[in-house]
Design an enzyme around this catalytic site. Structure first.
Site, mmCIF file in Angstrom:
data_model
loop_
_atom_site.group_PDB
_atom_site.id
_atom_site.type_symbol
_atom_site.label_atom_id
_atom_site.label_comp_id
_atom_site.label_asym_id
_atom_site.label_seq_id
_atom_site.Cartn_x
_atom_site.Cartn_y
_atom_site.Cartn_z
ATOM 1 N N GLY A 57 -5.764 -29.219 15.903
ATOM 2 C CA GLY A 57 -4.322 -29.362 16.047
ATOM 3 C C GLY A 57 -3.977 -30.607 16.830
ATOM 4 N N GLY A 60 -5.634 -30.388 20.376
ATOM 5 C CA GLY A 60 -7.052 -30.193 20.607
ATOM 6 C C GLY A 60 -7.730 -29.500 19.445
ATOM 7 N N SER A 61 -8.980 -29.108 19.694
ATOM 8 C CA SER A 61 -9.796 -28.455 18.673
ATOM 9 C C SER A 61 -9.949 -26.973 18.995
ATOM 10 C CB SER A 61 -11.184 -29.101 18.619
ATOM 11 O OG SER A 61 -11.081 -30.486 18.358
ATOM 12 N N VAL A 62 -10.121 -26.167 17.943
ATOM 13 C CA VAL A 62 -10.282 -24.717 18.107
ATOM 14 C C VAL A 62 -11.679 -24.321 17.630
ATOM 15 C CG1 VAL A 62 -9.365 -22.438 17.567
ATOM 16 C CG2 VAL A 62 -7.815 -24.399 17.713
ATOM 17 N N LYS A 76 -9.314 -22.720 22.219
ATOM 18 C CA LYS A 76 -8.674 -24.026 22.001
ATOM 19 C C LYS A 76 -9.011 -24.932 23.182
ATOM 20 C CE LYS A 76 -4.216 -24.320 20.908
ATOM 21 N NZ LYS A 76 -2.739 -24.391 21.123
ATOM 22 N N ASP A 176 8.284 -24.646 17.489
ATOM 23 C CA ASP A 176 7.327 -25.161 16.505
ATOM 24 C C ASP A 176 6.895 -24.059 15.539
ATOM 25 O OD1 ASP A 176 6.026 -27.293 15.343
ATOM 26 O OD2 ASP A 176 4.267 -27.185 16.638
#
Length: 365
Positions: A57, A60-62, A76, A176
């Site tokens: 996203g 960051g990364s999940v 996350k 969002d």
């Protein structure tokens, strides 16, 4: 952070950056939090040193992980270079206040120097976008959701948003809402996630102030990026919800810049014409009268939600009432003002790129 020179053994302290200062100040003011705090070593163990990446996203990364008891997790890991720590603060400050079947559960967090991570319950079916956009490679025939399932997903998201908006002392505005931020469990029950852009306000604050627009192109309410349309409020989430529901119905992005005819570019405009004329909706997979009623309720409700004037949009409580009520009781809303552009698809897509960037979050502050 303390550094040591191997030759002269001189010790000194590096001043924490603004993001670290903001996060630590937040934890000091709000701590101890009910959500558990983990060390970075704990996070590495949970994720087997970040070997199974399941998402990416803007913040960051999940990674998929698990607790010692085998309970699956989604972790996350936030980008160190993004923002001033607000995305972490927003997530912890908002989700830790919530407890609802349609809101993703925050199980823990990690703050260690510049390293920050958020630990959530794992949702095995991933995000809603995988199942509604036909151009998505996940969208094979056996992944297409039935209308009954899509209807229940839209109703569950509405209940989650209604819960966020009706807090007794404070109201949480998400800012969002989009298919990417709706996660689905094994039974396809939806949960709202990603509160990085959220704001908490009191119930008395009918209009809130923001320095910049926030959200994702295609879902942002008009008043969020241009105040002449009205004040920013919880009705801005209602607009995003409506745009998302219409995408669920259409099985595509609302703005289809690759369409052959300008009348097909903007899906809400296309579907409104059919609803206004009481015509067949022309959508695939509608097998019976029950399916037809559910789809018409989703379309009508979605079109009410995307009204340009915020005061004409329903509350999320009213949205639930519309979805659960009879289709005969629903009135056709006024035509949404922001409709299909008169320019060619090429001109339209070019203007979108120049004005907004390419389909990403407009602000993270």
């Amino acid at each position: 952070m303390r550094k040591c020179s191997s030759n002269k053994h001189i010790f000194f302290w590096r001043k924490p950056n603004l993001a670290q200062q903001n996060v630590e100040a937040f934890l000091k003011v709000h701590g101890p939090l009910s959500t558990r705090r983990y060390s970075y070593l704990d996070v590495k163990k949970m994720t087997n040193s970040f070997t199974n990446k399941i998402g990416q996203g803007g913040y960051g990364s999940v990674y998929k992980g698990k607790l010692q008891n085998g309970c699956p997790l989604a972790v996350k890991v936030l980008n160190q270079s993004k923002g001033n720590g607000e995305e972490f603060i927003n997530e912890v400050a908002t989700i830790s206040r919530t407890s609802h079947v349609n809101i993703v559960a925050l199980l823990g967090f990690c703050v260690e120097g510049s390293k920050r991570a958020l630990i959530y319950e794992f949702m095995c079916n991933g995000s809603l976008e995988k199942f509604i956009f036909k151009e998505n490679h996940y969208q094979k025939e056996n992944h297409q959701l039935e209308w009954g399932t899509l209807y229940l997903i839209s109703l569950g998201i509405a209940r989650g948003l209604e819960y966020l908006h009706r807090g007794y002392n404070t109201r949480i505005l998400h800012f969002d809402i989009k298919p990417h931020n709706i996660l689905l469990d094994k039974d396809f029950s939806p949960k709202i996630s990603d509160f990085g852009l959220a704001k908490v306000c009191t119930r008395e604050e009918s209009i809130i102030s923001m320095l910049e627009a926030r959200g994702t192109i295609g879902y942002i309410a008009p008043e969020v990026f241009c105040r002449s349309f009205g004040g920013v409020s919880y009705k801005s989430d209602v607009y995003s919800y409506g745009m998302m529901v219409l995408e669920m119905v259409g099985g595509r992005k609302n703005v289809n810049v690759g369409a052959d005819h300008t009348s097909e570019i903007y899906f809400p405009h296309w579907i409104y014409k059919r609803l206004e004329l009481d015509d067949e909706l022309g959508l695939k997979g509608i097998r019976n009268l029950e399916d037809n009623a559910k789809v018409r309720k989703m379309v009508t409700t979605g079109l009410w939600c995307i009204q340009t004037d915020p005061s004409n949009r329903p509350t999320m409580s009213k949205v639930i009432e519309m979805l659960e009520g009879s289709v005969e009781s629903l009135q056709v809303p006024p035509k949404p003002f922001l409709s299909s552009p008169s320019r060619s698809p090429t001109d339209f897509s070019t203007s979108l790129v120049h004005a907004w960037g390419h389909g990403s979050n407009v602000a993270n502050t």
